[in-house]
Design a protein around this motif. Structure first.
Motif, PDB file in Angstrom:
ATOM      1  N   LYS A   7       0.844  -1.199   0.000  1.00 58.14           N
ATOM      2  CA  LYS A   7       0.000   0.000   0.000  1.00 58.14           C
ATOM      3  C   LYS A   7       0.882   1.254   0.000  1.00 58.14           C
ATOM      4  O   LYS A   7       0.520   2.266  -0.588  1.00 58.14           O
ATOM      5  CB  LYS A   7      -0.870  -0.020   1.257  1.00 58.14           C
ATOM      6  N   ALA A   8       2.002   1.179   0.682  1.00 59.19           N
ATOM      7  CA  ALA A   8       2.909   2.331   0.734  1.00 59.19           C
ATOM      8  C   ALA A   8       4.287   1.901   1.206  1.00 59.19           C
ATOM      9  O   ALA A   8       4.399   1.009   2.041  1.00 59.19           O
ATOM     10  CB  ALA A   8       2.367   3.386   1.695  1.00 59.19           C
ATOM     11  N   VAL A   9       5.290   2.544   0.629  1.00 64.81           N
ATOM     12  CA  VAL A   9       6.649   2.466   1.180  1.00 64.81           C
ATOM     13  C   VAL A   9       6.977   3.884   1.628  1.00 64.81           C
ATOM     14  O   VAL A   9       6.871   4.827   0.835  1.00 64.81           O
ATOM     15  CB  VAL A   9       7.680   1.998   0.129  1.00 64.81           C
ATOM     16  N   ILE A  10       7.323   4.028   2.895  1.00 63.99           N
ATOM     17  CA  ILE A  10       7.670   5.353   3.418  1.00 63.99           C
ATOM     18  C   ILE A  10       9.130   5.311   3.859  1.00 63.99           C
ATOM     19  O   ILE A  10       9.484   4.607   4.806  1.00 63.99           O
ATOM     20  CB  ILE A  10       6.756   5.746   4.601  1.00 63.99           C
ATOM     21  N   VAL A  11       9.968   6.007   3.108  1.00 65.83           N
ATOM     22  CA  VAL A  11      11.404   6.073   3.414  1.00 65.83           C
ATOM     23  C   VAL A  11      11.646   7.359   4.205  1.00 65.83           C
ATOM     24  O   VAL A  11      11.139   8.430   3.840  1.00 65.83           O
ATOM     25  CB  VAL A  11      12.244   6.077   2.116  1.00 65.83           C
ATOM     26  N   ILE A  12      12.392   7.260   5.293  1.00 67.39           N
ATOM     27  CA  ILE A  12      12.722   8.434   6.116  1.00 67.39           C
ATOM     28  C   ILE A  12      14.238   8.610   6.084  1.00 67.39           C
ATOM     29  O   ILE A  12      14.985   7.631   6.199  1.00 67.39           O
ATOM     30  CB  ILE A  12      12.262   8.246   7.581  1.00 67.39           C
ATOM     31  N   ASP A  13      14.701   9.850   5.926  1.00 62.49           N
ATOM     32  CA  ASP A  13      16.142  10.092   5.818  1.00 62.49           C
ATOM     33  C   ASP A  13      16.447  11.546   6.224  1.00 62.49           C
ATOM     34  O   ASP A  13      15.776  12.472   5.744  1.00 62.49           O
ATOM     35  CB  ASP A  13      16.576   9.850   4.356  1.00 62.49           C
ATOM     36  N   MET A  14      17.406  11.752   7.117  1.00 63.75           N
ATOM     37  CA  MET A  14      17.865  13.098   7.507  1.00 63.75           C
ATOM     38  C   MET A  14      16.717  13.972   8.032  1.00 63.75           C
ATOM     39  O   MET A  14      16.376  14.992   7.443  1.00 63.75           O
ATOM     40  CB  MET A  14      18.537  13.800   6.317  1.00 63.75           C
ATOM     41  N   VAL A  15      16.146  13.564   9.166  1.00 63.47           N
ATOM     42  CA  VAL A  15      14.919  14.223   9.629  1.00 63.47           C
ATOM     43  C   VAL A  15      15.018  14.787  11.048  1.00 63.47           C
ATOM     44  O   VAL A  15      14.002  15.122  11.645  1.00 63.47           O
ATOM     45  CB  VAL A  15      13.730  13.237   9.561  1.00 63.47           C
ATOM     46  N   GLY A  16      16.251  14.925  11.573  1.00 67.20           N
ATOM     47  CA  GLY A  16      16.369  15.351  12.961  1.00 67.20           C
ATOM     48  C   GLY A  16      16.840  16.780  13.168  1.00 67.20           C
ATOM     49  O   GLY A  16      16.943  17.256  14.296  1.00 67.20           O
TER      50      GLY A  16
END
Ligand SMILES: [Zn+2]
Length: 295
Positions: free
Chosen positions: A184-193
């Motif tokens: 349904k979805a791929v959610i990639v998280i990167d450099m978020v702090g």
């Protein structure tokens, strides 16, 4: 009022206020980030990345997830290299799947104790906290695959055999197993702090998921911190996109001492003191709201 009636009243308050629901906690995400960053650097193929993979798997296990370390090797311009993707599963009520992903390796050749606090500590910390909350909330309609990806960083230049190793490997596995249509979805998280949070979504993300992300941010009153970026970028979302899965890359690619400088990125200045609990909280809350809305 006797003790029994007090307890009854308390549980009624909890039910009506929703206090019983596990909530994303930015401070816990920061603690997970700090625990990972104690292993520095985490260059793919090196001892740091291997130790990090073992630590991440044991944390997922402690949270009650079914886990695996998927070890694979690839020929790269630097010779044959070994990679370790760390995977955790949270079963759902249906066979529809949401993949939540962050890389955990660091860029090589920066310094002997390079932390990579934002790139890749922050997103890994958020991912572990998401795993905790989703496990407590579950089972939801969709199954969740929590994926800590190895080998995102390239040594010299991105190419078919360099960089994005973990994401390319996982996307291929899902595709080969016939699972791409169930995603349904791929959610990639990167450099978020980063303290100065400005999430800028690359244009090579799937429009329907960008809309869902912006809507979740709007619902939580943080929409101004999320925008569409000026162009496409090459990150862990691309292999999933090429394998026909809907994917969004949640990234703040402006990480420096002043807007536009990006002078902390891939330098020894990418350290824990640059991060903020508030930014981790904002991104974690928005991703949680987005996956709730996708149920
Ligand atoms: Zn990087």
């Amino acid at each position: 009022m006797n003790v029994f009636r007090i307890l009854l009243l308390c549980s009624a308050v909890l039910v009506f206020s929703g206090c019983g629901k596990a909530r994303f906690d930015g401070a816990k995400a920061m603690a997970e980030t700090e625990a990972l960053v104690k292993i520095s650097p985490r260059d793919a193929g090196g001892g740091g990345a291997r130790r990090a993979s073992v630590q991440l798997e044991s944390r997922l296990k402690a949270l009650g997830l079914k886990t695996a370390i998927d070890t694979f090797s690839e020929d790269t311009p630097s010779g044959k290299m070994h990679f370790n993707n760390v995977l955790g599963r949270i079963p759902g009520k249906t066979n529809r799947l949401i993949v939540l992903a962050s890389h955990f390796d660091t860029k090589s050749g920066i310094s002997k104790d390079f932390q990579g606090a934002n790139d890749s500590g922050s997103s890994s910390g958020i991912l572990m906290e998401l795993a905790r909350v989703l496990k407590k909330r579950g089972p939801l309609e969709t199954e969740f695959l929590i994926a800590f990806l190895d080998g995102e960083e390239c040594r010299k230049e991105y190419g078919p055999h360099e960089g994005l190793h973990g994401s390319r490997h996982l996307a291929q596995q899902i595709y080969d197993a016939g699972g791409a249509k169930l995603v349904k979805a791929v959610i990639v998280i990167d450099m978020v702090g980063d303290r100065d949070l400005n999430i800028s979504i690359p244009r090579n993300s799937s429009p329907e998921l960008v809309k869902e992300l912006f809507y979740a941010a709007h619902e939580l009153g943080v929409r101004p911190k999320f925008s569409l970026g000026p162009g496409s970028i090459l990150d862990d979302h691309v292999p999933f996109l090429l394998a026909g899965m809907p994917v969004v890359d949640v990234i703040d690619f402006d990480y420096g001492s002043a807007p536009g400088l990006n002078d902390y990125w891939h330098t020894p200045k990418d350290t824990l003191d640059k991060l903020s609990v508030k930014s981790l909280q904002t991104v974690g809350d928005v991703v949680m709201r987005m996956v709730e809305n996708l149920q």
